[in-house]
Design a protein around this motif. Structure first.
Motif, PDB file in Angstrom:
ATOM      1  N   ALA A   1       0.840  -1.203   0.000  1.00 43.83           N
ATOM      2  CA  ALA A   1       0.000   0.000   0.000  1.00 43.83           C
ATOM      3  C   ALA A   1       0.875   1.253   0.000  1.00 43.83           C
ATOM      4  O   ALA A   1       0.599   2.212  -0.722  1.00 43.83           O
ATOM      5  CB  ALA A   1      -0.940  -0.012   1.207  1.00 43.83           C
TER       6      ALA A   1
ATOM      7  N   TYR B   1       2.680   1.603  -3.410  1.00 47.78           N
ATOM      8  CA  TYR B   1       1.680   1.973  -4.409  1.00 47.78           C
ATOM      9  C   TYR B   1       1.341   3.456  -4.281  1.00 47.78           C
ATOM     10  O   TYR B   1       1.308   4.187  -5.271  1.00 47.78           O
ATOM     11  CB  TYR B   1       0.425   1.109  -4.242  1.00 47.78           C
ATOM     12  CG  TYR B   1      -0.718   1.531  -5.133  1.00 47.78           C
ATOM     13  CD1 TYR B   1      -0.699   1.240  -6.487  1.00 47.78           C
ATOM     14  CD2 TYR B   1      -1.800   2.235  -4.622  1.00 47.78           C
ATOM     15  CE1 TYR B   1      -1.734   1.636  -7.321  1.00 47.78           C
ATOM     16  CE2 TYR B   1      -2.844   2.628  -5.438  1.00 47.78           C
ATOM     17  CZ  TYR B   1      -2.803   2.330  -6.785  1.00 47.78           C
ATOM     18  OH  TYR B   1      -3.822   2.733  -7.606  1.00 47.78           O
ATOM     19  N   ALA B   2       1.098   3.905  -3.051  1.00 46.76           N
ATOM     20  CA  ALA B   2       0.756   5.307  -2.818  1.00 46.76           C
ATOM     21  C   ALA B   2       1.877   6.232  -3.282  1.00 46.76           C
ATOM     22  O   ALA B   2       1.624   7.236  -3.959  1.00 46.76           O
ATOM     23  CB  ALA B   2       0.463   5.532  -1.330  1.00 46.76           C
TER      24      ALA B   2
ATOM     25  N   VAL C   1       2.099   6.173  -7.234  1.00 49.62           N
ATOM     26  CA  VAL C   1       1.000   6.888  -7.877  1.00 49.62           C
ATOM     27  C   VAL C   1       1.128   8.386  -7.628  1.00 49.62           C
ATOM     28  O   VAL C   1       0.951   9.200  -8.545  1.00 49.62           O
ATOM     29  CB  VAL C   1      -0.374   6.357  -7.406  1.00 49.62           C
ATOM     30  CG1 VAL C   1      -1.499   7.248  -7.894  1.00 49.62           C
ATOM     31  CG2 VAL C   1      -0.576   4.932  -7.900  1.00 49.62           C
TER      32      VAL C   1
ATOM     33  N   THR D   1      -3.766  15.534  -3.489  1.00 52.20           N
ATOM     34  CA  THR D   1      -3.905  14.080  -3.412  1.00 52.20           C
ATOM     35  C   THR D   1      -2.541  13.417  -3.560  1.00 52.20           C
ATOM     36  O   THR D   1      -2.173  12.546  -2.762  1.00 52.20           O
ATOM     37  CB  THR D   1      -4.865  13.564  -4.505  1.00 52.20           C
ATOM     38  OG1 THR D   1      -6.146  14.157  -4.305  1.00 52.20           O
ATOM     39  CG2 THR D   1      -4.976  12.047  -4.489  1.00 52.20           C
TER      40      THR D   1
ATOM     41  N   LEU E   1      -0.538  11.226  -0.771  1.00 44.51           N
ATOM     42  CA  LEU E   1      -0.158   9.843  -1.071  1.00 44.51           C
ATOM     43  C   LEU E   1       1.325   9.615  -0.796  1.00 44.51           C
ATOM     44  O   LEU E   1       1.714   8.643  -0.139  1.00 44.51           O
ATOM     45  CB  LEU E   1      -0.474   9.501  -2.530  1.00 44.51           C
ATOM     46  CG  LEU E   1      -1.927   9.254  -2.889  1.00 44.51           C
ATOM     47  CD1 LEU E   1      -2.121   9.280  -4.409  1.00 44.51           C
ATOM     48  CD2 LEU E   1      -2.421   7.939  -2.311  1.00 44.51           C
TER      49      LEU E   1
ATOM     50  N   PHE F   1      -6.012   7.520   0.073  1.00 45.55           N
ATOM     51  CA  PHE F   1      -6.651   6.595  -0.870  1.00 45.55           C
ATOM     52  C   PHE F   1      -8.074   7.047  -1.195  1.00 45.55           C
ATOM     53  O   PHE F   1      -8.530   6.909  -2.330  1.00 45.55           O
ATOM     54  CB  PHE F   1      -6.645   5.162  -0.335  1.00 45.55           C
ATOM     55  CG  PHE F   1      -5.313   4.472  -0.442  1.00 45.55           C
ATOM     56  CD1 PHE F   1      -4.458   4.726  -1.498  1.00 45.55           C
ATOM     57  CD2 PHE F   1      -4.920   3.569   0.519  1.00 45.55           C
ATOM     58  CE1 PHE F   1      -3.235   4.085  -1.601  1.00 45.55           C
ATOM     59  CE2 PHE F   1      -3.708   2.917   0.429  1.00 45.55           C
ATOM     60  CZ  PHE F   1      -2.854   3.173  -0.638  1.00 45.55           C
TER      61      PHE F   1
ATOM     62  N   LEU G   1      -7.729   9.610  -3.721  1.00 52.34           N
ATOM     63  CA  LEU G   1      -7.354   8.984  -4.992  1.00 52.34           C
ATOM     64  C   LEU G   1      -8.574   8.355  -5.660  1.00 52.34           C
ATOM     65  O   LEU G   1      -8.741   8.461  -6.881  1.00 52.34           O
ATOM     66  CB  LEU G   1      -6.271   7.927  -4.771  1.00 52.34           C
ATOM     67  CG  LEU G   1      -5.815   7.184  -6.019  1.00 52.34           C
ATOM     68  CD1 LEU G   1      -5.171   8.136  -7.030  1.00 52.34           C
ATOM     69  CD2 LEU G   1      -4.848   6.059  -5.644  1.00 52.34           C
ATOM     70  N   PHE G   2      -9.448   7.722  -4.879  1.00 47.81           N
ATOM     71  CA  PHE G   2     -10.644   7.117  -5.461  1.00 47.81           C
ATOM     72  C   PHE G   2     -11.505   8.164  -6.159  1.00 47.81           C
ATOM     73  O   PHE G   2     -12.040   7.923  -7.230  1.00 47.81           O
ATOM     74  CB  PHE G   2     -11.466   6.362  -4.418  1.00 47.81           C
ATOM     75  CG  PHE G   2     -10.809   5.111  -3.920  1.00 47.81           C
ATOM     76  CD1 PHE G   2      -9.991   4.351  -4.739  1.00 47.81           C
ATOM     77  CD2 PHE G   2     -10.995   4.695  -2.618  1.00 47.81           C
ATOM     78  CE1 PHE G   2      -9.383   3.198  -4.291  1.00 47.81           C
ATOM     79  CE2 PHE G   2     -10.393   3.532  -2.150  1.00 47.81           C
ATOM     80  CZ  PHE G   2      -9.587   2.787  -2.986  1.00 47.81           C
TER      81      PHE G   2
ATOM     82  N   LEU H   1      -5.839   1.558 -11.905  1.00 49.63           N
ATOM     83  CA  LEU H   1      -5.486   2.311 -10.698  1.00 49.63           C
ATOM     84  C   LEU H   1      -6.536   2.104  -9.604  1.00 49.63           C
ATOM     85  O   LEU H   1      -6.185   1.990  -8.424  1.00 49.63           O
ATOM     86  CB  LEU H   1      -5.348   3.798 -11.015  1.00 49.63           C
ATOM     87  CG  LEU H   1      -4.115   4.212 -11.802  1.00 49.63           C
ATOM     88  CD1 LEU H   1      -4.221   5.668 -12.239  1.00 49.63           C
ATOM     89  CD2 LEU H   1      -2.855   3.984 -10.986  1.00 49.63           C
TER      90      LEU H   1
ATOM     91  N   GLY I   1      -5.830   0.327  -6.170  1.00 47.96           N
ATOM     92  CA  GLY I   1      -6.130   1.161  -5.008  1.00 47.96           C
ATOM     93  C   GLY I   1      -7.025   0.450  -4.012  1.00 47.96           C
ATOM     94  O   GLY I   1      -6.845   0.578  -2.800  1.00 47.96           O
TER      95      GLY I   1
ATOM     96  N   THR J   1      -6.033  -0.400  -0.260  1.00 46.08           N
ATOM     97  CA  THR J   1      -6.889   0.068   0.834  1.00 46.08           C
ATOM     98  C   THR J   1      -7.292  -1.084   1.742  1.00 46.08           C
ATOM     99  O   THR J   1      -7.266  -0.953   2.969  1.00 46.08           O
ATOM    100  CB  THR J   1      -8.135   0.778   0.271  1.00 46.08           C
ATOM    101  OG1 THR J   1      -7.708   1.885  -0.518  1.00 46.08           O
ATOM    102  CG2 THR J   1      -9.037   1.267   1.378  1.00 46.08           C
TER     103      THR J   1
END
Length: 126
Positions: free
Chosen positions: A7, A10-11, A14, A51, A55, A77, A80-81, A106, A110, A114
């Protein structure tokens, strides 16, 4: 820790890619909305950069094992959503469906990240 590490990475990835993408688009003059809808695009870019920053910062803090950062990463997150659900329409409408697929990927990753964060937080409660 594995899920939390995924996580976090990834954060960070991104977030960094979002900053690079917007920097490239702005520097190369590929944001025509500055001429047609300047206030709307400016607020959109600010939202996306906030955002991205949350992240990156939250992901890094989780890797540093700052416990409260697990919660801030969930907030990031959530932000991001919002972005990955709203943004594809613009690209699909402008004849770039491949970007729509990118946003679906993505979103799926995500969700996985999450869920990993939620499991990490729930493990504290037991």
């Amino acid at each position: 820790m594995r899920g939390s590490r995924f996580a976090s990475l990834y954060a960070i990835a991104v977030g960094v890619l979002m900053i690079i993408m917007w920097s490239f688009f702005i520097i190369s003059g590929q944001v025509p909305e500055f001429q047609t809808r300047p206030a709307e695009i400016l607020l959109h870019i600010v939202d996306e950069l906030l955002t991205a920053l949350l992240l990156v910062i939250s992901g890094a803090l989780v890797l540093m094992r700052i416990e409260w950062s697990n919660l801030t990463l969930l907030v990031a997150f959530g932000m991001l959503f919002y972005t990955v659900i709203v943004s594809p329409g613009y690209y699909i409408q402008n004849g770039m469906p491949i970007y729509g697929l990118m946003f679906v990927l993505l979103l799926v990753l995500g969700i996985v990240a999450t869920v990993a964060q939620i499991r990490k937080i729930l493990s504290w409660l037991h």
